[in-house]
Design a protein around this motif. Structure first.
Motif, PDB file in Angstrom:
ATOM      1  N   GLY A 289     -30.690  10.339  15.570  1.00 49.09           N
ATOM      2  CA  GLY A 289     -31.208  11.182  14.494  1.00 49.09           C
ATOM      3  C   GLY A 289     -30.329  11.074  13.268  1.00 49.09           C
ATOM      4  O   GLY A 289     -29.266  10.450  13.292  1.00 49.09           O
ATOM      5  N   GLY A 290     -30.758  11.709  12.183  1.00 48.27           N
ATOM      6  CA  GLY A 290     -30.023  11.683  10.935  1.00 48.27           C
ATOM      7  C   GLY A 290     -28.998  12.800  10.848  1.00 48.27           C
ATOM      8  O   GLY A 290     -28.660  13.445  11.847  1.00 48.27           O
ATOM      9  N   ILE A 291     -28.490  13.049   9.636  1.00 52.25           N
ATOM     10  CA  ILE A 291     -27.444  14.052   9.429  1.00 52.25           C
ATOM     11  C   ILE A 291     -27.897  15.427   9.917  1.00 52.25           C
ATOM     12  O   ILE A 291     -27.172  16.125  10.622  1.00 52.25           O
TER      13      ILE A 291
ATOM     14  N   SER B 174     -26.140  17.316  13.034  1.00 51.40           N
ATOM     15  CA  SER B 174     -25.387  18.534  12.730  1.00 51.40           C
ATOM     16  C   SER B 174     -25.922  19.731  13.497  1.00 51.40           C
ATOM     17  O   SER B 174     -25.158  20.629  13.872  1.00 51.40           O
ATOM     18  N   THR B 175     -27.218  19.742  13.750  1.00 52.57           N
ATOM     19  CA  THR B 175     -27.869  20.892  14.381  1.00 52.57           C
ATOM     20  C   THR B 175     -27.766  20.874  15.896  1.00 52.57           C
ATOM     21  O   THR B 175     -27.639  21.913  16.536  1.00 52.57           O
ATOM     22  N   TYR B 176     -27.786  19.675  16.488  1.00 54.03           N
ATOM     23  CA  TYR B 176     -27.839  19.567  17.946  1.00 54.03           C
ATOM     24  C   TYR B 176     -26.716  18.672  18.513  1.00 54.03           C
ATOM     25  O   TYR B 176     -26.988  17.717  19.245  1.00 54.03           O
ATOM     26  N   PRO B 177     -25.450  18.977  18.200  1.00 49.19           N
ATOM     27  CA  PRO B 177     -24.375  18.098  18.679  1.00 49.19           C
ATOM     28  C   PRO B 177     -24.271  18.034  20.197  1.00 49.19           C
ATOM     29  O   PRO B 177     -23.921  16.982  20.753  1.00 49.19           O
ATOM     30  N   VAL B 178     -24.546  19.137  20.896  1.00 51.98           N
ATOM     31  CA  VAL B 178     -24.484  19.124  22.360  1.00 51.98           C
ATOM     32  C   VAL B 178     -25.477  18.129  22.931  1.00 51.98           C
ATOM     33  O   VAL B 178     -25.146  17.337  23.822  1.00 51.98           O
ATOM     34  N   ASP B 179     -26.691  18.138  22.406  1.00 55.60           N
ATOM     35  CA  ASP B 179     -27.719  17.216  22.884  1.00 55.60           C
ATOM     36  C   ASP B 179     -27.304  15.770  22.655  1.00 55.60           C
ATOM     37  O   ASP B 179     -27.469  14.916  23.537  1.00 55.60           O
ATOM     38  N   PHE B 180     -26.779  15.475  21.477  1.00 54.35           N
ATOM     39  CA  PHE B 180     -26.417  14.089  21.147  1.00 54.35           C
ATOM     40  C   PHE B 180     -25.242  13.600  21.995  1.00 54.35           C
ATOM     41  O   PHE B 180     -25.173  12.418  22.327  1.00 54.35           O
TER      42      PHE B 180
ATOM     43  N   SER C 179     -24.230  15.062  25.199  1.00 53.38           N
ATOM     44  CA  SER C 179     -24.561  15.125  26.621  1.00 53.38           C
ATOM     45  C   SER C 179     -25.642  14.128  27.018  1.00 53.38           C
ATOM     46  O   SER C 179     -25.495  13.375  27.993  1.00 53.38           O
ATOM     47  N   ASP C 180     -26.732  14.077  26.265  1.00 49.85           N
ATOM     48  CA  ASP C 180     -27.841  13.184  26.625  1.00 49.85           C
ATOM     49  C   ASP C 180     -27.411  11.724  26.584  1.00 49.85           C
ATOM     50  O   ASP C 180     -27.735  10.945  27.489  1.00 49.85           O
ATOM     51  N   ASN C 181     -26.684  11.341  25.537  1.00 50.71           N
ATOM     52  CA  ASN C 181     -26.285   9.936  25.417  1.00 50.71           C
ATOM     53  C   ASN C 181     -25.251   9.540  26.459  1.00 50.71           C
ATOM     54  O   ASN C 181     -25.301   8.427  26.996  1.00 50.71           O
ATOM     55  N   LEU C 182     -24.331  10.433  26.764  1.00 48.65           N
ATOM     56  CA  LEU C 182     -23.371  10.125  27.827  1.00 48.65           C
ATOM     57  C   LEU C 182     -24.077   9.895  29.156  1.00 48.65           C
ATOM     58  O   LEU C 182     -23.771   8.953  29.892  1.00 48.65           O
ATOM     59  N   ARG C 183     -25.028  10.754  29.474  1.00 50.53           N
ATOM     60  CA  ARG C 183     -25.727  10.613  30.757  1.00 50.53           C
ATOM     61  C   ARG C 183     -26.552   9.336  30.812  1.00 50.53           C
ATOM     62  O   ARG C 183     -26.556   8.624  31.825  1.00 50.53           O
ATOM     63  N   ILE C 184     -27.256   9.029  29.739  1.00 51.45           N
ATOM     64  CA  ILE C 184     -28.042   7.794  29.693  1.00 51.45           C
ATOM     65  C   ILE C 184     -27.146   6.587  29.927  1.00 51.45           C
ATOM     66  O   ILE C 184     -27.421   5.717  30.752  1.00 51.45           O
ATOM     67  N   GLN C 185     -26.039   6.536  29.193  1.00 45.78           N
ATOM     68  CA  GLN C 185     -25.142   5.380  29.263  1.00 45.78           C
ATOM     69  C   GLN C 185     -24.495   5.238  30.637  1.00 45.78           C
ATOM     70  O   GLN C 185     -24.489   4.149  31.227  1.00 45.78           O
ATOM     71  N   VAL C 186     -23.933   6.312  31.146  1.00 48.64           N
ATOM     72  CA  VAL C 186     -23.233   6.244  32.424  1.00 48.64           C
ATOM     73  C   VAL C 186     -24.196   5.845  33.534  1.00 48.64           C
ATOM     74  O   VAL C 186     -23.871   5.007  34.387  1.00 48.64           O
ATOM     75  N   ASN C 187     -25.387   6.418  33.536  1.00 48.56           N
ATOM     76  CA  ASN C 187     -26.358   6.083  34.581  1.00 48.56           C
ATOM     77  C   ASN C 187     -26.753   4.615  34.538  1.00 48.56           C
ATOM     78  O   ASN C 187     -26.741   3.910  35.554  1.00 48.56           O
ATOM     79  N   VAL C 188     -27.111   4.126  33.350  1.00 44.24           N
ATOM     80  CA  VAL C 188     -27.569   2.738  33.230  1.00 44.24           C
ATOM     81  C   VAL C 188     -26.422   1.763  33.502  1.00 44.24           C
ATOM     82  O   VAL C 188     -26.588   0.789  34.246  1.00 44.24           O
ATOM     83  N   LEU C 189     -25.258   2.021  32.932  1.00 45.23           N
ATOM     84  CA  LEU C 189     -24.137   1.096  33.111  1.00 45.23           C
ATOM     85  C   LEU C 189     -23.635   1.095  34.556  1.00 45.23           C
ATOM     86  O   LEU C 189     -23.304   0.031  35.099  1.00 45.23           O
TER      87      LEU C 189
ATOM     88  N   ASN D 133     -21.618  13.723  12.542  1.00 42.85           N
ATOM     89  CA  ASN D 133     -22.170  13.007  13.702  1.00 42.85           C
ATOM     90  C   ASN D 133     -21.091  12.609  14.708  1.00 42.85           C
ATOM     91  O   ASN D 133     -21.226  11.625  15.427  1.00 42.85           O
ATOM     92  N   ASP D 134     -20.024  13.420  14.785  1.00 41.53           N
ATOM     93  CA  ASP D 134     -18.925  13.068  15.682  1.00 41.53           C
ATOM     94  C   ASP D 134     -19.323  13.111  17.149  1.00 41.53           C
ATOM     95  O   ASP D 134     -18.825  12.323  17.962  1.00 41.53           O
ATOM     96  N   ALA D 135     -20.227  14.001  17.530  1.00 42.83           N
ATOM     97  CA  ALA D 135     -20.634  14.096  18.932  1.00 42.83           C
ATOM     98  C   ALA D 135     -21.340  12.811  19.377  1.00 42.83           C
ATOM     99  O   ALA D 135     -21.053  12.268  20.455  1.00 42.83           O
ATOM    100  N   TYR D 136     -22.251  12.337  18.544  1.00 41.44           N
ATOM    101  CA  TYR D 136     -22.952  11.081  18.837  1.00 41.44           C
ATOM    102  C   TYR D 136     -21.962   9.916  18.875  1.00 41.44           C
ATOM    103  O   TYR D 136     -22.022   9.049  19.752  1.00 41.44           O
ATOM    104  N   ALA D 137     -21.032   9.909  17.919  1.00 41.61           N
ATOM    105  CA  ALA D 137     -20.049   8.828  17.847  1.00 41.61           C
ATOM    106  C   ALA D 137     -19.178   8.785  19.102  1.00 41.61           C
ATOM    107  O   ALA D 137     -18.900   7.706  19.639  1.00 41.61           O
ATOM    108  N   ILE D 138     -18.742   9.944  19.580  1.00 39.15           N
ATOM    109  CA  ILE D 138     -17.906   9.998  20.788  1.00 39.15           C
ATOM    110  C   ILE D 138     -18.667   9.424  21.988  1.00 39.15           C
ATOM    111  O   ILE D 138     -18.099   8.691  22.811  1.00 39.15           O
ATOM    112  N   ALA D 139     -19.948   9.731  22.082  1.00 34.33           N
ATOM    113  CA  ALA D 139     -20.748   9.182  23.185  1.00 34.33           C
ATOM    114  C   ALA D 139     -20.785   7.659  23.106  1.00 34.33           C
ATOM    115  O   ALA D 139     -20.623   6.968  24.126  1.00 34.33           O
TER     116      ALA D 139
END
Length: 324
Positions: free
Chosen positions: A79-81, A85-91, A93-103, A145-151
């Motif tokens: 997503g954009g700025i 900014s509005t949903y950092p938990v989603d960006f 948590s969701d991306n970490l789970r997707i990545q860890v599961n697939v990898l 977008n630090d939450a997304y970046a950390i993921a």
């Protein structure tokens, strides 16, 4: 290929099973198109209704059933700025789970070649420009977008860890700002370029005399067409093997004001353009150093003006779907 076997970059087997995670998204669909054009005959994709990548058991079952030889991990919550900014938990948590599961599932079933796709937002907010791959983890991230970046950084680290521990020749690519057919044009979730295309197209249709944009218009951004990105993905899988992520971009940038003018011209809007300076600008500049990619033999081919016109045409043709 067995774990730990020496790998030398080479052409991929066009008849081998190739999984594209996120094959209906902006990047994944472009990768799928590119692979079809290049003669790959056993492509595998699953929509979110068929396979929830956040469901670990389902992901492992999928890999056990399909056993792909190659994979591109293009699935992500993006997503954009405003959305970041509005949903950092989603960006995060969701991306970490997707990545860890697939990898993890890909590693267990020894996928031979895997490309993990990140984002240029992994780099520090005030990284030296143009940004080299070595800038990773050398400074503070952009707060919007630090939450997304950390993921995404975690994904790069996992790919590097798999290389060290299991010897699989997996790689990571970090694209700059992407755009093109299939982009997200929603007012709440879109990035800057599709947001401008939609905003100016609606203004031109309604006869609006003024269009207001976020920020000052001074930040500089680099934009890469997704068809170029897809071409770079295949090129890297066939020509690069190394632990470092590889930047993918054009090596040139424009200000947001310049971008808005290009979009307005493509749309045919000739009204007044204003800037709401109470809204955030984000990172002042984000230009990637793409010399590593260029040295491997690949450069972008689609000019920004040409790409924007094509994307605008796609948006207008598919407006019933993207405006919902």
């Amino acid at each position: 290929m067995t774990t730990g076997e020496h790998f030398s970059p080479r052409p991929l087997d066009r008849s081998a099973k190739f999984y594209v995670a996120g094959h209906r998204g902006l990047v994944g669909s472009a990768v799928w198109r590119k692979l079809e054009m290049e003669g790959f005959t056993d492509l595998v994709g699953r929509g979110s209704a068929e396979l929830d990548l956040m469901n670990r058991e389902a992901v492992f079952d999928f890999f056990a059933e399909t056993r792909p030889r190659y994979a591109v991990l293009a699935a992500a919550k993006v997503g954009g700025i405003l959305a970041n900014s509005t949903y950092p938990v989603d960006f995060l948590s969701d991306n970490l789970r997707i990545q860890v599961n697939v990898l993890d599932a890909a590693r267990e079933h020894e996928v031979e070649r895997l490309l993990f796709l990140g984002s240029s937002c992994i780099y520090p907010k005030f990284a030296e420009q143009p940004i080299k791959e070595e800038s990773l983890l050398t400074g503070h991230l952009e707060g919007t977008n630090d939450a997304y970046a950390i993921a995404k950084i975690a994904g790069i680290m996992q790919v590097q860890a798999v290389r060290r521990q299991y010897g699989l020749p997996w790689i990571s690519a970090m694209p700059t700002n992407l755009y093109g057919p299939g982009d997200n044009f929603s007012p709440e979730g879109s990035h800057v370029l599709p947001a401008l295309i939609r905003r100016y197209d609606e203004a031109a249709r309604s006869g609006a005399k003024t269009v207001a944009n976020w920020g000052t218009g001074s930040p500089r951004r680099e934009f890469l067409h997704v068809d170029d990105m897809a071409s770079a993905c295949l090129h890297l899988m066939e020509n690069y093997d190394g632990p470092s992520q590889v930047n993918v971009g054009t090596g040139t940038d424009v200000t947001i004001k310049e971008l808005a003018a290009i979009v307005a011209d493509a749309v045919g809007y000739d009204g007044e353009i204003t800037w709401d300076t109470t809204k955030p600008d984000g990172t002042p500049q984000k230009l990637l150093d793409v010399s590593r990619l260029a040295q491997s033999g690949w450069t972008a081919k689609i000019a920004l003006e040409e790409g924007i016109r094509g994307t605008l045409n796609w948006f207008r043709t598919n407006s019933d779907h993207v405006r919902s």
